[in-house]
Write an enzyme that holds these catalytic residues in place. Structure first.
Site, PDB file in Angstrom:
ATOM      1  N   ARG A 281     -54.563  58.115  25.010  1.00 27.53           N
ATOM      2  CA  ARG A 281     -54.964  59.341  24.313  1.00 27.53           C
ATOM      3  C   ARG A 281     -56.267  59.172  23.539  1.00 27.53           C
ATOM      4  O   ARG A 281     -56.924  60.143  23.204  1.00 27.53           O
ATOM      5  CB  ARG A 281     -53.857  59.811  23.379  1.00 27.53           C
ATOM      6  CG  ARG A 281     -52.526  59.860  24.084  1.00 27.53           C
ATOM      7  CD  ARG A 281     -51.613  60.970  23.621  1.00 27.53           C
ATOM      8  NE  ARG A 281     -50.544  61.123  24.596  1.00 27.53           N
ATOM      9  CZ  ARG A 281     -50.523  62.012  25.574  1.00 27.53           C
ATOM     10  NH1 ARG A 281     -51.495  62.896  25.697  1.00 27.53           N
ATOM     11  NH2 ARG A 281     -49.522  62.062  26.420  1.00 27.53           N
TER      12      ARG A 281
ATOM     13  N   HIS B 267     -55.093  52.881  35.268  1.00 27.68           N
ATOM     14  CA  HIS B 267     -55.039  54.326  34.997  1.00 27.68           C
ATOM     15  C   HIS B 267     -56.019  54.683  33.893  1.00 27.68           C
ATOM     16  O   HIS B 267     -56.027  54.069  32.828  1.00 27.68           O
ATOM     17  CB  HIS B 267     -53.615  54.717  34.598  1.00 27.68           C
ATOM     18  CG  HIS B 267     -53.321  56.182  34.761  1.00 27.68           C
ATOM     19  ND1 HIS B 267     -54.060  57.161  34.148  1.00 27.68           N
ATOM     20  CD2 HIS B 267     -52.380  56.832  35.495  1.00 27.68           C
ATOM     21  CE1 HIS B 267     -53.578  58.356  34.489  1.00 27.68           C
ATOM     22  NE2 HIS B 267     -52.555  58.181  35.312  1.00 27.68           N
TER      23      HIS B 267
ATOM     24  N   TYR C 138     -55.751  59.830  29.574  1.00 24.46           N
ATOM     25  CA  TYR C 138     -55.511  61.274  29.815  1.00 24.46           C
ATOM     26  C   TYR C 138     -56.602  62.145  29.204  1.00 24.46           C
ATOM     27  O   TYR C 138     -56.816  63.272  29.645  1.00 24.46           O
ATOM     28  CB  TYR C 138     -54.183  61.702  29.187  1.00 24.46           C
ATOM     29  CG  TYR C 138     -52.969  61.036  29.774  1.00 24.46           C
ATOM     30  CD1 TYR C 138     -52.850  60.882  31.156  1.00 24.46           C
ATOM     31  CD2 TYR C 138     -51.932  60.592  28.959  1.00 24.46           C
ATOM     32  CE1 TYR C 138     -51.730  60.278  31.702  1.00 24.46           C
ATOM     33  CE2 TYR C 138     -50.813  59.984  29.501  1.00 24.46           C
ATOM     34  CZ  TYR C 138     -50.709  59.830  30.869  1.00 24.46           C
ATOM     35  OH  TYR C 138     -49.612  59.235  31.399  1.00 24.46           O
TER      36      TYR C 138
ATOM     37  N   HIS D  91     -56.873  61.375  36.533  1.00 21.25           N
ATOM     38  CA  HIS D  91     -56.546  62.791  36.702  1.00 21.25           C
ATOM     39  C   HIS D  91     -57.870  63.530  36.827  1.00 21.25           C
ATOM     40  O   HIS D  91     -58.701  63.430  35.917  1.00 21.25           O
ATOM     41  CB  HIS D  91     -55.778  63.300  35.488  1.00 21.25           C
ATOM     42  CG  HIS D  91     -54.441  62.634  35.308  1.00 21.25           C
ATOM     43  ND1 HIS D  91     -53.596  62.935  34.269  1.00 21.25           N
ATOM     44  CD2 HIS D  91     -53.807  61.705  36.062  1.00 21.25           C
ATOM     45  CE1 HIS D  91     -52.499  62.198  34.390  1.00 21.25           C
ATOM     46  NE2 HIS D  91     -52.603  61.433  35.456  1.00 21.25           N
TER      47      HIS D  91
ATOM     48  N   GLU E 105     -55.849  61.454  41.495  1.00 22.78           N
ATOM     49  CA  GLU E 105     -54.400  61.631  41.513  1.00 22.78           C
ATOM     50  C   GLU E 105     -54.041  63.080  41.847  1.00 22.78           C
ATOM     51  O   GLU E 105     -54.666  64.016  41.358  1.00 22.78           O
ATOM     52  CB  GLU E 105     -53.814  61.235  40.143  1.00 22.78           C
ATOM     53  CG  GLU E 105     -52.288  61.338  40.109  1.00 22.78           C
ATOM     54  CD  GLU E 105     -51.653  60.659  38.904  1.00 22.78           C
ATOM     55  OE1 GLU E 105     -52.349  59.955  38.142  1.00 22.78           O
ATOM     56  OE2 GLU E 105     -50.430  60.856  38.730  1.00 22.78           O
TER      57      GLU E 105
ATOM     58  N   ASP F 169     -48.762  61.198  43.577  1.00 22.49           N
ATOM     59  CA  ASP F 169     -47.691  61.106  42.585  1.00 22.49           C
ATOM     60  C   ASP F 169     -46.548  61.999  43.067  1.00 22.49           C
ATOM     61  O   ASP F 169     -46.718  63.214  43.212  1.00 22.49           O
ATOM     62  CB  ASP F 169     -48.231  61.556  41.217  1.00 22.49           C
ATOM     63  CG  ASP F 169     -47.211  61.396  40.097  1.00 22.49           C
ATOM     64  OD1 ASP F 169     -46.077  61.879  40.252  1.00 22.49           O
ATOM     65  OD2 ASP F 169     -47.564  60.803  39.057  1.00 22.49           O
TER      66      ASP F 169
ATOM     67  N   HIS G  87     -45.621  64.852  40.789  1.00 19.25           N
ATOM     68  CA  HIS G  87     -46.661  65.885  40.743  1.00 19.25           C
ATOM     69  C   HIS G  87     -46.692  66.742  42.013  1.00 19.25           C
ATOM     70  O   HIS G  87     -46.790  67.964  41.923  1.00 19.25           O
ATOM     71  CB  HIS G  87     -48.038  65.243  40.530  1.00 19.25           C
ATOM     72  CG  HIS G  87     -48.172  64.541  39.214  1.00 19.25           C
ATOM     73  ND1 HIS G  87     -49.311  63.855  38.855  1.00 19.25           N
ATOM     74  CD2 HIS G  87     -47.318  64.417  38.173  1.00 19.25           C
ATOM     75  CE1 HIS G  87     -49.149  63.343  37.649  1.00 19.25           C
ATOM     76  NE2 HIS G  87     -47.946  63.656  37.210  1.00 19.25           N
TER      77      HIS G  87
ATOM     78  N   HIS H 282     -47.593  56.957  43.092  1.00 15.83           N
ATOM     79  CA  HIS H 282     -46.820  56.921  41.852  1.00 15.83           C
ATOM     80  C   HIS H 282     -45.434  57.428  42.201  1.00 15.83           C
ATOM     81  O   HIS H 282     -45.290  58.582  42.606  1.00 15.83           O
ATOM     82  CB  HIS H 282     -47.450  57.837  40.792  1.00 15.83           C
ATOM     83  CG  HIS H 282     -48.692  57.278  40.171  1.00 15.83           C
ATOM     84  ND1 HIS H 282     -49.529  58.029  39.385  1.00 15.83           N
ATOM     85  CD2 HIS H 282     -49.208  56.018  40.208  1.00 15.83           C
ATOM     86  CE1 HIS H 282     -50.532  57.255  38.962  1.00 15.83           C
ATOM     87  NE2 HIS H 282     -50.357  56.044  39.450  1.00 15.83           N
TER      88      HIS H 282
ATOM     89  N   ASP I 236     -44.683  68.861  35.439  1.00 12.62           N
ATOM     90  CA  ASP I 236     -45.064  67.465  35.199  1.00 12.62           C
ATOM     91  C   ASP I 236     -44.217  66.792  34.122  1.00 12.62           C
ATOM     92  O   ASP I 236     -44.739  66.346  33.105  1.00 12.62           O
ATOM     93  CB  ASP I 236     -46.562  67.367  34.860  1.00 12.62           C
ATOM     94  CG  ASP I 236     -47.051  65.928  34.868  1.00 12.62           C
ATOM     95  OD1 ASP I 236     -46.258  65.018  35.202  1.00 12.62           O
ATOM     96  OD2 ASP I 236     -48.227  65.708  34.520  1.00 12.62           O
TER      97      ASP I 236
ATOM     98  N   HIS J 152     -41.669  63.673  34.169  1.00 12.79           N
ATOM     99  CA  HIS J 152     -41.111  62.617  35.025  1.00 12.79           C
ATOM    100  C   HIS J 152     -39.660  62.325  34.670  1.00 12.79           C
ATOM    101  O   HIS J 152     -39.279  62.395  33.512  1.00 12.79           O
ATOM    102  CB  HIS J 152     -41.910  61.327  34.871  1.00 12.79           C
ATOM    103  CG  HIS J 152     -43.363  61.470  35.238  1.00 12.79           C
ATOM    104  ND1 HIS J 152     -44.184  60.396  35.402  1.00 12.79           N
ATOM    105  CD2 HIS J 152     -44.130  62.560  35.484  1.00 12.79           C
ATOM    106  CE1 HIS J 152     -45.402  60.811  35.728  1.00 12.79           C
ATOM    107  NE2 HIS J 152     -45.398  62.123  35.775  1.00 12.79           N
TER     108      HIS J 152
ATOM    109  N   GLU K 261     -43.702  55.356  37.069  1.00 10.51           N
ATOM    110  CA  GLU K 261     -44.150  55.918  35.781  1.00 10.51           C
ATOM    111  C   GLU K 261     -43.013  56.740  35.209  1.00 10.51           C
ATOM    112  O   GLU K 261     -43.181  57.892  34.808  1.00 10.51           O
ATOM    113  CB  GLU K 261     -45.348  56.842  35.974  1.00 10.51           C
ATOM    114  CG  GLU K 261     -46.546  56.226  36.636  1.00 10.51           C
ATOM    115  CD  GLU K 261     -47.619  57.268  36.880  1.00 10.51           C
ATOM    116  OE1 GLU K 261     -47.357  58.277  37.556  1.00 10.51           O
ATOM    117  OE2 GLU K 261     -48.729  57.057  36.384  1.00 10.51           O
TER     118      GLU K 261
END
Ligand code: FE
Ligand code: FE
Ligand code: ZN
Length: 277
Positions: free
Chosen positions: A37, A67, A70, A107, A142, A176, A179, A211, A224, A226, A256
């Protein structure tokens, strides 16, 4: 052999991640290149990286799937956020060369009201500025759930980005499962059909990693969220069909799911148990 791993914390460095992965019988892993973040990245410790690279060879790891944070949005409406994203991407790609030849997944971004076309253009521009001919890292776009104004909600949007990127041989896709399911692709009832569509629009040779996540929500929900393997709407049977599919079974699979390392180890064992050698 199933190539599988999970997200690990990078706080203790590469060698620690490698050892954690081996302890849970993983042969790959994912990690955030910096706080998912926040912004600031820790400097890479050359001694740690060298020890890891030796360990990596000895333990027969397959490619790692790093990765991006975000917060990196190459198609933000505000210029300062786009610039910040581009700086993170450039710096991450530079630092990824400490562990050469791996994957860097991100992303694509959210266009926040500017429209899909504009978003796609900005993402491709960012990639064209940050990617270098000499890099050994393959950048992966992704597949996204299509929450809010996310780009990458369908295969066509990813293809449109890829078409605009110059260094095409350094670019691929990470699928993913949560996703694409949330995006409306029925990988439970029609995996062959979804992969045929992927192949027609993007080309299955561009698919470099998966993923592997269950989803808390139903097909096409664009949420979204998981779920642990077998505890969501996709289910264990469908997810193990993904790992076993002849077009996918050689790829690195990254969990994930909401888990600690012990939970991840159980899911790795579960998916290995359902893998037909
Ligand atoms: Fe992701
Ligand atoms: Fe993912
Ligand atoms: Zn997700």
């Amino acid at each position: 052999m199933l190539h599988i791993g999970c997200h690990l914390s990078s706080a203790k460095g590469f060698l620690a991640m490698g050892k954690e992965a081996v302890a849970m019988s993983a042969d790959t892993f994912a990690f955030f290149t910096r706080n998912p973040r926040g912004g600031k990245a820790k400097d890479i410790d050359p001694a740690d990286v060298n020890a890891f690279l030796a360990f990596h060879r000895e333990c027969h790891f397959v490619k790692l799937v790093a990765h991006a944070p975000y917060t990196m949005n190459l198609c933000a409406a505000k210029e300062n956020i786009r610039t910040f994203g581009l700086e993170m991407l450039t710096d991450d790609l530079r630092r990824m060369e400490a562990v050469p030849g791996n994957y860097y997944n991100f992303h694509p971004g959210s266009h926040v009201g500017q429209g899909v076309e504009k978003g796609i253009e900005l993402i491709a521009d960012g990639l064209n500025q940050a990617m270098l001919p000499r890099q050994t890292t393959t950048v992966l776009l992704e597949t996204m759930a299509g929450k809010g104004s996310e780009i990458g909600r369908n295969f066509e949007e990813l293809r449109a980005i890829m078409d605009r990127v110059t260094l095409k041989d350094k670019l691929g896709v990470c699928l993913d499962t949560c996703h694409v399911w949330d995006g409306g692709y029925d990988i439970a009832a029609n995996l062959d059909g979804v992969l045929a569509e992927f192949d027609r629009i993007i080309g299955v040779d561009r698919l470099k990693a998966v993923h592997i996540n269950d989803s808390l929500n139903s097909l096409g929900s664009h949420k979204d969220r998981h779920a642990r393997i077998g505890e969501g709407c996709i289910g264990l049977a469908a997810l193990s069909a993904v790992t076993n599919h002849p077009k996918l079974r050689h790829l690195p699979f990254i969990l994930e799911t909401p888990n600690d390392n012990e939970g991840y180890a159980e899911e790795i064992a579960l998916l290995r148990q359902h893998f037909q050698e």
